[in-house]
Design a protein around this motif. Structure first.
Motif, short mmCIF file in Angstrom:
data_model
loop_
_atom_site.label_atom_id
_atom_site.label_comp_id
_atom_site.label_asym_id
_atom_site.label_seq_id
_atom_site.Cartn_x
_atom_site.Cartn_y
_atom_site.Cartn_z
N GLU A 32 20.50 60.14 119.51
CA GLU A 32 21.84 60.12 118.89
C GLU A 32 21.73 60.25 117.37
N ALA A 33 20.80 59.45 116.81
CA ALA A 33 20.63 59.51 115.35
C ALA A 33 20.17 60.90 114.92
N THR A 34 19.29 61.52 115.72
CA THR A 34 18.81 62.86 115.40
C THR A 34 19.97 63.85 115.37
N VAL A 35 20.77 63.79 116.43
CA VAL A 35 21.86 64.77 116.56
C VAL A 35 22.91 64.57 115.46
N VAL A 36 23.31 63.31 115.24
CA VAL A 36 24.33 63.06 114.22
C VAL A 36 23.79 63.41 112.84
N GLY A 37 22.53 62.99 112.57
CA GLY A 37 21.92 63.30 111.28
C GLY A 37 21.81 64.80 111.05
N GLN A 78 16.90 56.08 99.72
CA GLN A 78 18.29 56.47 99.99
C GLN A 78 18.90 55.58 101.06
N LEU A 79 18.07 55.24 102.03
CA LEU A 79 18.53 54.38 103.12
C LEU A 79 18.89 52.99 102.60
N PHE A 80 18.02 52.41 101.78
CA PHE A 80 18.28 51.09 101.21
C PHE A 80 19.52 51.12 100.33
N THR A 98 24.93 54.39 108.81
CA THR A 98 24.18 54.43 107.56
C THR A 98 22.90 55.25 107.74
N GLY A 99 22.20 54.97 108.84
CA GLY A 99 20.95 55.67 109.09
C GLY A 99 21.14 57.15 109.28
N THR A 175 17.75 47.77 110.78
CA THR A 175 18.20 47.17 112.05
C THR A 175 18.76 48.12 113.08
N VAL A 176 18.52 49.44 112.92
CA VAL A 176 18.94 50.35 113.98
C VAL A 176 17.92 50.23 115.12
N LEU A 177 18.40 49.98 116.33
CA LEU A 177 17.47 49.78 117.46
C LEU A 177 17.09 51.12 118.08
N GLU A 178 16.36 51.90 117.29
CA GLU A 178 15.84 53.15 117.87
C GLU A 178 14.53 52.84 118.56
N MET A 179 13.90 53.85 119.12
CA MET A 179 12.79 53.63 120.06
C MET A 179 11.63 52.83 119.46
N LEU A 180 11.19 53.16 118.27
CA LEU A 180 10.04 52.45 117.72
C LEU A 180 10.40 51.00 117.40
#
Lengths: 230, 277
Positions: A32-37, A78-80, A98-99, A175-180
């Motif tokens: 999801e993050a990949t696609v949205v990003g 940039q993330l911070f 945010t991510g 705090t994004v609960l992605e795979m890693l």
């Protein structure tokens, strides 16, 4: 237990099998993050590319500075900035958004160059021929330049899609609960990091290989001379 | 072919005889690229229906003349007239002001150009190359444009290649398509910018033959930049020798090729006609 799923530590094999569905939860977030990003990067990159080729340098120049700034600072900063600094000014975004936004902004600097390079690579003679035939500028863009630029642009964009996917784990620090991030939490709670993190590595490998094959397929199968018009 | 006007009125202005008006006129035109002066206060005229060839060493401004006429290159000073109207300017309150894009579009429709590198649209079929502009710009119905396109392909001997893509054709065939594409817009003036320079020697003839056929068209004004001297001699009413952004010498092919007056012209012709000497 995580996402309501129990793990089985009776054997290493059983452990691996039991945490697999948990990792899949994380995988969905990663995708999801990949696609949205990527989507944000495509749109924002287009805007930056347009600004960078604006007729006046008062627009061109700031756009170039912004692009260079984005490209020359680490994604993590940039993330911070988005996650910790913006709330100080009263703007708080959900962690996932945010991510995805940070990824999109970072990669828009690259996609804007892809667009620009793809458009500029179309031979100057093509524009001249279109002008000599009195084709309107909009028509020239959509029917002469774009069909020839797209086959160059798409594979390059595909490569950045793969890169974005590989950068998603950075989002775990906000705090994004992605795979890693999920794998690390499993490790924290069970004391066994080897298996979950290796599994994430393996899953990543599969995804990037599939995506890279897709990009290569596009690269060889998109018509080099442009999308054909009968 | 063309009736040479011995009493050509070079002051023109109020000449009522339209046929004598120059269809192209450069009035002290200056073109610079940076510090380099390409056209140096150039005065140049072409009459309606006249076939003029421009020759000269590279960098002498030959192609620039064509590119200015096709509005691909702006001018720095002077005025260019096409059909009696300023090309890069327009009149407002009896003053010449820089032309609007609309004015340029209108003026451009009188001209067609054939490029050294063909510049066909590689993603369009041969026929689509010929119909795109008439349909989109000329407002011609699709079926009508295709019919006319096929007639033009017939004329350049490529009717059987209509549905191929440019890269499937030889260079000579591509350039014949380039000529047909320019003609599809029914220009009054055809500009040929070194149309055979990018071709293998054995493919030059087929392109020159097509241009020769066009030269027999009484009404079409042709302006040709070429290094094919024998061809220039056959089809031209007038040859202009350009040197350093000006016309150094001009005259009928006979005058220029058999009895050039200027030393510079003689040296150039000797160099291109007997390159081994």
């Amino acid at each position: 237990m995580f996402f309501g799923i129990e793990w089985d530590t009776s054997s290493q094999w059983a452990f691996a099998v039991s945490i697999f569905p948990i990792l899949l939860h994380g995988l969905v977030v990663t995708l999801e993050a990949t696609v949205v990003g990527f989507f944000i990067a495509l749109l924002l990159g287009l805007v930056l590319a347009a600004l960078k080729s604006a007729p006046t340098r008062f627009v061109r120049w700031p756009a170039k500075v912004v692009t260079e700034f984005i490209r020359d600072t680490p994604l993590l900063i940039q993330l911070f900035f988005l996650f910790y600094v913006l709330p100080e000014f009263g703007l708080t975004l959900p962690a996932f958004l945010t991510g995805a936004l940070a990824l999109g902004v970072q990669y828009s600097a690259y996609t804007s160059e892809v667009y620009r390079g793809g458009l500029e690579a179309v031979a100057k003679g093509q524009r001249e021929a279109a002008r000599a035939l009195n084709l309107a500028p909009a028509r020239t863009f959509t029917h002469v330049i774009l069909p020839q630029a797209i086959p160059r642009i798409i594979p390059a964009l595909g490569n950045y899609l793969v890169s974005i996917m590989k950068d998603v784990p950075v989002l775990s620090v906000v705090t994004v609960l992605e795979m890693l991030g999920v794998a690390k939490i499993i490790g924290d709670r069970t004391g066994g990091y080897l298996i979950p993190i290796s599994m994430v590595g393996g899953l990543y490998l599969i995804m990037t290989i599939v995506a890279s094959l897709g990009v290569r397929y596009l690269d060889t199968h998109l018509p080099k001379r442009g999308l054909s018009l009968k | 072919m063309n009736d040479a006007n011995p009493d050509r009125d070079t002051h023109n202005g109020r000449d009522v005889n339209k046929g004598r008006d120059p269809i192209i006129k450069f009035d002290k035109v200056v073109k610079r690229f940076g510090d380099h002066v390409v056209l140096d206060e150039l005065d140049f005229e072409v009459k309606r229906g006249e076939k003029v060839t421009i020759i000269g060493p590279s960098g002498s401004g030959k192609s620039t003349v064509l590119r200015i006429l096709m509005t691909l290159e702006e001018i720095n000073d002077g005025v260019v007239y096409v059909g009696g109207q300023p090309l890069w300017h327009q009149w407002r309150r009896e003053q010449l002001i820089p032309a609007s894009e609309q004015h340029l579009r209108q003026m451009r429709s009188q001209l067609g150009m054939v490029f050294q590198q063909f510049n066909l649209f590689p993603h369009m079929t041969v026929l689509r190359n010929l119909t795109e502009a008439p349909v989109q710009v000329g407002g011609v119905a699709k079926a009508e444009a295709r019919k006319r396109g096929m007639e033009l392909l017939e004329m350049v001997g490529l009717a059987d290649q209509a549905n191929k893509y440019p890269h499937q054709l030889s260079g000579g065939q591509q350039q014949r398509v380039g000529i047909a594409r320019a003609l599809a817009m029914r220009p009054k003036i055809m500009l040929f910018d070194e149309p055979t320079s990018a071709l293998d020697p054995e493919l030059v003839g087929e392109v020159l033959n097509v241009i020769r056929t066009l030269a027999d068209e009484h009404d079409l004004t042709m302006l040709l930049v070429t290094h094919e001297m024998h061809f220039a001699r056959q089809v031209s009413d007038r040859i202009c020798f350009f040197d350093k952004g000006r016309i150094k010498e001009q005259g009928t092919p006979e005058e220029i090729f058999t009895a050039p007056k200027e030393e510079r012209t003689r040296a150039f012709l000797k160099a291109v006609l007997d390159p081994d000497d």
